[in-house]
Write a protein that holds these residues in place. Structure first.
Motif, PDB file in Angstrom:
ATOM      1  N   SER A 170       0.969  -1.276   0.190  1.00 49.24           N
ATOM      2  CA  SER A 170       0.000  -0.066   0.073  1.00 49.24           C
ATOM      3  C   SER A 170       0.962   1.323   0.050  1.00 49.24           C
ATOM      4  O   SER A 170       0.556   2.323  -0.455  1.00 49.24           O
ATOM      5  CB  SER A 170      -0.955   0.099   1.319  1.00 49.24           C
ATOM      6  OG  SER A 170      -0.210   0.030   2.406  1.00 49.24           O
ATOM      7  N   THR A 207     -19.193   6.352  -4.428  1.00 48.97           N
ATOM      8  CA  THR A 207     -18.647   4.846  -4.055  1.00 48.97           C
ATOM      9  C   THR A 207     -20.148   3.935  -3.975  1.00 48.97           C
ATOM     10  O   THR A 207     -19.908   2.911  -3.651  1.00 48.97           O
ATOM     11  CB  THR A 207     -17.841   4.645  -2.900  1.00 48.97           C
ATOM     12  OG1 THR A 207     -18.212   5.264  -1.976  1.00 48.97           O
ATOM     13  CG2 THR A 207     -16.504   5.239  -3.482  1.00 48.97           C
ATOM     14  N   LEU A 262     -15.367  -1.682  -5.290  1.00 53.99           N
ATOM     15  CA  LEU A 262     -14.961  -0.691  -4.470  1.00 53.99           C
ATOM     16  C   LEU A 262     -13.353  -0.741  -4.029  1.00 53.99           C
ATOM     17  O   LEU A 262     -12.741   0.302  -4.233  1.00 53.99           O
ATOM     18  CB  LEU A 262     -16.056  -0.636  -3.271  1.00 53.99           C
ATOM     19  CG  LEU A 262     -15.598   0.750  -2.350  1.00 53.99           C
ATOM     20  CD1 LEU A 262     -15.821   1.988  -3.045  1.00 53.99           C
ATOM     21  CD2 LEU A 262     -16.317   0.634  -1.136  1.00 53.99           C
ATOM     22  N   ARG A 263     -13.077  -1.648  -3.520  1.00 52.39           N
ATOM     23  CA  ARG A 263     -11.626  -1.960  -3.196  1.00 52.39           C
ATOM     24  C   ARG A 263     -10.852  -1.708  -4.401  1.00 52.39           C
ATOM     25  O   ARG A 263      -9.759  -0.907  -4.322  1.00 52.39           O
ATOM     26  CB  ARG A 263     -11.469  -3.601  -2.692  1.00 52.39           C
ATOM     27  CG  ARG A 263     -11.959  -3.611  -1.149  1.00 52.39           C
ATOM     28  CD  ARG A 263     -11.742  -4.938  -0.812  1.00 52.39           C
ATOM     29  NE  ARG A 263     -12.007  -5.081   0.784  1.00 52.39           N
ATOM     30  CZ  ARG A 263     -12.690  -5.899   1.262  1.00 52.39           C
ATOM     31  NH1 ARG A 263     -12.641  -7.163   0.746  1.00 52.39           N
ATOM     32  NH2 ARG A 263     -12.911  -6.098   2.567  1.00 52.39           N
ATOM     33  N   LYS A 264     -11.104  -2.372  -5.684  1.00 51.68           N
ATOM     34  CA  LYS A 264     -10.105  -2.035  -6.784  1.00 51.68           C
ATOM     35  C   LYS A 264     -10.084  -0.614  -7.227  1.00 51.68           C
ATOM     36  O   LYS A 264      -8.860   0.003  -7.304  1.00 51.68           O
ATOM     37  CB  LYS A 264     -10.870  -2.971  -7.819  1.00 51.68           C
ATOM     38  CG  LYS A 264     -10.285  -4.372  -7.854  1.00 51.68           C
ATOM     39  CD  LYS A 264     -10.663  -5.186  -9.081  1.00 51.68           C
ATOM     40  CE  LYS A 264     -10.390  -6.704  -8.777  1.00 51.68           C
ATOM     41  NZ  LYS A 264     -11.264  -7.445 -10.014  1.00 51.68           N
ATOM     42  N   ILE A 280     -10.634   2.198  -5.369  1.00 48.38           N
ATOM     43  CA  ILE A 280      -9.838   2.801  -3.945  1.00 48.38           C
ATOM     44  C   ILE A 280      -8.439   2.374  -4.432  1.00 48.38           C
ATOM     45  O   ILE A 280      -7.489   3.271  -4.293  1.00 48.38           O
ATOM     46  CB  ILE A 280     -10.626   2.459  -2.793  1.00 48.38           C
ATOM     47  CG1 ILE A 280     -11.672   2.504  -2.382  1.00 48.38           C
ATOM     48  CG2 ILE A 280      -9.476   2.813  -1.690  1.00 48.38           C
ATOM     49  CD1 ILE A 280     -12.086   3.972  -2.247  1.00 48.38           C
ATOM     50  N   ASP A 281      -8.023   1.099  -4.543  1.00 44.64           N
ATOM     51  CA  ASP A 281      -6.736   0.915  -4.823  1.00 44.64           C
ATOM     52  C   ASP A 281      -6.147   1.438  -6.035  1.00 44.64           C
ATOM     53  O   ASP A 281      -5.102   2.138  -6.046  1.00 44.64           O
ATOM     54  CB  ASP A 281      -6.671  -0.457  -4.878  1.00 44.64           C
ATOM     55  CG  ASP A 281      -5.117  -1.060  -4.861  1.00 44.64           C
ATOM     56  OD1 ASP A 281      -4.642  -0.833  -3.958  1.00 44.64           O
ATOM     57  OD2 ASP A 281      -4.664  -1.686  -5.960  1.00 44.64           O
ATOM     58  N   LEU A 337     -12.393   9.083  -7.706  1.00 48.76           N
ATOM     59  CA  LEU A 337     -13.406   8.163  -7.596  1.00 48.76           C
ATOM     60  C   LEU A 337     -14.559   8.565  -8.565  1.00 48.76           C
ATOM     61  O   LEU A 337     -15.258   7.629  -9.266  1.00 48.76           O
ATOM     62  CB  LEU A 337     -13.904   8.056  -5.930  1.00 48.76           C
ATOM     63  CG  LEU A 337     -13.020   7.197  -5.317  1.00 48.76           C
ATOM     64  CD1 LEU A 337     -13.302   7.470  -3.714  1.00 48.76           C
ATOM     65  CD2 LEU A 337     -12.519   5.803  -5.640  1.00 48.76           C
ATOM     66  N   ALA A 367     -15.229   5.468   2.346  1.00 46.73           N
ATOM     67  CA  ALA A 367     -14.984   4.487   1.555  1.00 46.73           C
ATOM     68  C   ALA A 367     -13.576   3.865   1.646  1.00 46.73           C
ATOM     69  O   ALA A 367     -13.343   2.786   1.327  1.00 46.73           O
ATOM     70  CB  ALA A 367     -15.019   5.204   0.155  1.00 46.73           C
ATOM     71  N   SER A 382     -12.060  -0.302   2.424  1.00 47.88           N
ATOM     72  CA  SER A 382     -11.492  -0.858   1.424  1.00 47.88           C
ATOM     73  C   SER A 382     -10.117  -1.306   0.738  1.00 47.88           C
ATOM     74  O   SER A 382      -9.899  -1.307  -0.162  1.00 47.88           O
ATOM     75  CB  SER A 382     -12.101   0.108  -0.065  1.00 47.88           C
ATOM     76  OG  SER A 382     -13.393   0.402   0.211  1.00 47.88           O
ATOM     77  N   GLU A 383      -9.424  -1.382   1.816  1.00 47.72           N
ATOM     78  CA  GLU A 383      -8.259  -2.052   1.697  1.00 47.72           C
ATOM     79  C   GLU A 383      -8.128  -3.322   1.076  1.00 47.72           C
ATOM     80  O   GLU A 383      -8.918  -4.341   1.693  1.00 47.72           O
ATOM     81  CB  GLU A 383      -7.304  -2.026   3.116  1.00 47.72           C
ATOM     82  CG  GLU A 383      -5.886  -2.525   2.771  1.00 47.72           C
ATOM     83  CD  GLU A 383      -4.939  -2.325   3.777  1.00 47.72           C
ATOM     84  OE1 GLU A 383      -5.389  -2.391   5.104  1.00 47.72           O
ATOM     85  OE2 GLU A 383      -3.878  -2.344   3.818  1.00 47.72           O
ATOM     86  N   LEU A 384      -7.229  -3.311   0.041  1.00 48.94           N
ATOM     87  CA  LEU A 384      -7.324  -4.725  -0.693  1.00 48.94           C
ATOM     88  C   LEU A 384      -6.802  -6.106   0.330  1.00 48.94           C
ATOM     89  O   LEU A 384      -5.728  -5.318   1.148  1.00 48.94           O
ATOM     90  CB  LEU A 384      -6.574  -4.677  -1.837  1.00 48.94           C
ATOM     91  CG  LEU A 384      -7.068  -4.119  -3.226  1.00 48.94           C
ATOM     92  CD1 LEU A 384      -6.080  -3.992  -4.459  1.00 48.94           C
ATOM     93  CD2 LEU A 384      -8.467  -4.620  -3.580  1.00 48.94           C
ATOM     94  N   LEU A 397      -4.416  -8.253   0.398  1.00 53.33           N
ATOM     95  CA  LEU A 397      -3.369  -8.812  -0.643  1.00 53.33           C
ATOM     96  C   LEU A 397      -2.675 -10.062   0.185  1.00 53.33           C
ATOM     97  O   LEU A 397      -2.558 -10.272   1.361  1.00 53.33           O
ATOM     98  CB  LEU A 397      -2.413  -7.701  -0.767  1.00 53.33           C
ATOM     99  CG  LEU A 397      -2.953  -6.743  -1.626  1.00 53.33           C
ATOM    100  CD1 LEU A 397      -2.034  -5.587  -1.769  1.00 53.33           C
ATOM    101  CD2 LEU A 397      -3.441  -7.053  -3.039  1.00 53.33           C
TER     102      LEU A 397
END
Lengths: 197, 174
Positions: free
Chosen positions: A43, A124, A132-134, A136-137, A190, B48, B52-54, B56
């Motif tokens: 991250s 979102t 959503l995760r994708k 945000i990432d 977003l 949000a 929403s942390e991936l 991994l």
């Protein structure tokens, strides 16, 4: 404690055994928490190879410093702090070796984001969790390192302003400023991602 | 809205303001639409991101990932062992040296006592009498005669440096 017992042992017991030099116990700790430590490194670095290397380096540092772990936080939190510090060191080294981009300067001063209109709809909303995760990432990947770092530490690590300032070695005012512009940029990204969809 | 006001709004959202300041900001957002809109945007963005942390995973097997860590740790270990080695070697010698010292002290204490009364053999046999051959005429001697067995044992008190009377020790005379 035999190797078989390690899989059922609590982290505290494994830490004690590892402190006495038991590598099997430490290996079990690595196996339990390696994904979390790797995810935190990723991250911050946004690069898989760097994240793997830095997370492994963090484990070696963890082994060396085991005697310093007093149990004020969980072992996983303690390890996360180690990998964050290693990532910050690495980012500083990288920064020294490259010229700051114009975009970076704008982000640091908040020039662009200050003028941005407020996002009135929740971008979102109605997105599936995975989607959503994708998103945000993806948006996090577009932030500058400084802004992303502060955002990660505040939103994922739940650190207070003061703690972030200490970790990143800057003033609380800088933390507040970076966090604000990081959030504003995330909101804008977003919205863009939603439009693209 | 000034930058200071924007950051104050954010600090309110993050719970970083003292209670009195927080009340002021709340009142401000209730009467100012821009402040309320910005607060909503910040709140939505924060919510949000936070959830929403991936999730991994390390893109390597457990064994492979650990092997590099293990190698690095083992590189560190010899340094620690080298530092510890002299102390360890010294400790290894402690027991044998201690035991040897105790043995030496005990031996020194026992030697004079052994020399006070030393059994010396007598080796001459005749049919009717026993002949004692010695160059220490004034030595104390204790004799034991077993008639049934026809055996005589003689014990002499001799000095530590006294020469043995004979090559046989102790001796029996039949």
């Amino acid at each position: 404690m035999s190797g078989k017992d390690f899989t059922n042992a609590k982290d505290d017991a494994l830490v004690k055994a590892a402190r006495r030099g038991n590598m099997q116990a430490f290996e079990e700790l690595v196996a339990r928490h390696r994904d979390k430590i790797f995810a935190r490194a990723f991250s911050m670095m946004r690069n898989e190879d760097d994240a793997v290397d830095l997370s492994q380096e963090a484990w070696v540092k963890g082994w060396q410093r085991l005697k310093q772990f007093q149990g004020e936080s969980s072992f996983a939190t303690w390890m996360t702090r180690i990998v964050i510090n290693l990532c910050l060191d690495q980012l500083r080294r990288q920064k020294r070796h490259r010229t700051e981009s114009i975009e970076g300067m704008d982000e640091e001063s908040g020039g662009v984001e200050r003028q941005m209109p407020v996002v009135t709809v929740n971008p979102t909303e109605r997105l599936e969790r995975g989607e959503l995760r994708k998103k945000i990432d993806g948006a996090m990947g577009k932030l500058s390192e400084e802004h992303r770092t502060v955002l990660v530490l505040h939103e994922f690590e739940e650190m207070e302003y003061k703690e972030i300032a200490k970790t990143v070695d800057c003033s609380i005012g800088t933390v507040m400023s970076r966090l604000f512009y990081a959030r504003r940029k995330m909101a804008a990204l977003l919205v863009d991602l939603r439009k693209e969809k | 809205m000034s930058e200071e006001q924007q950051l104050r709004l954010q600090a309110f959202l993050d719970g970083e303001l003292p209670e009195s300041d927080a009340r002021e900001v709340l009142a401000w957002t209730q009467r100012d639409a821009d402040a309320a809109a910005l607060l909503t945007e910040l709140r939505n963005t924060r919510a949000a991101i936070a959830k929403s942390e991936l999730h991994l995973s390390v893109p390597e097997t457990r064994e492979f990932y650990w092997s590099k860590i293990e190698r690095e740790i083992q590189k560190l270990e010899p340094v620690e062992k080298e530092i510890a080695a002299p102390i360890l070697n010294w400790r290894r010698l402690l027991w044998p040296l201690g035991t040897a010292a105790i043995c030496f002290v005990v031996a020194m204490m026992e030697i004079p006592r052994v020399n006070i009364v030393q059994p010396v053999a007598v080796v001459s046999q005749d049919t009717d009498e026993t002949v004692v051959e010695t160059d220490q005429a004034n030595s104390d001697a204790t004799t034991y005669r077993d008639e049934a067995d026809g055996t005589t044992l003689v014990w002499f008190s001799a000095a530590a440096d006294a020469n043995p009377i004979s090559g046989k020790m102790p001796g029996a005379i039949n």
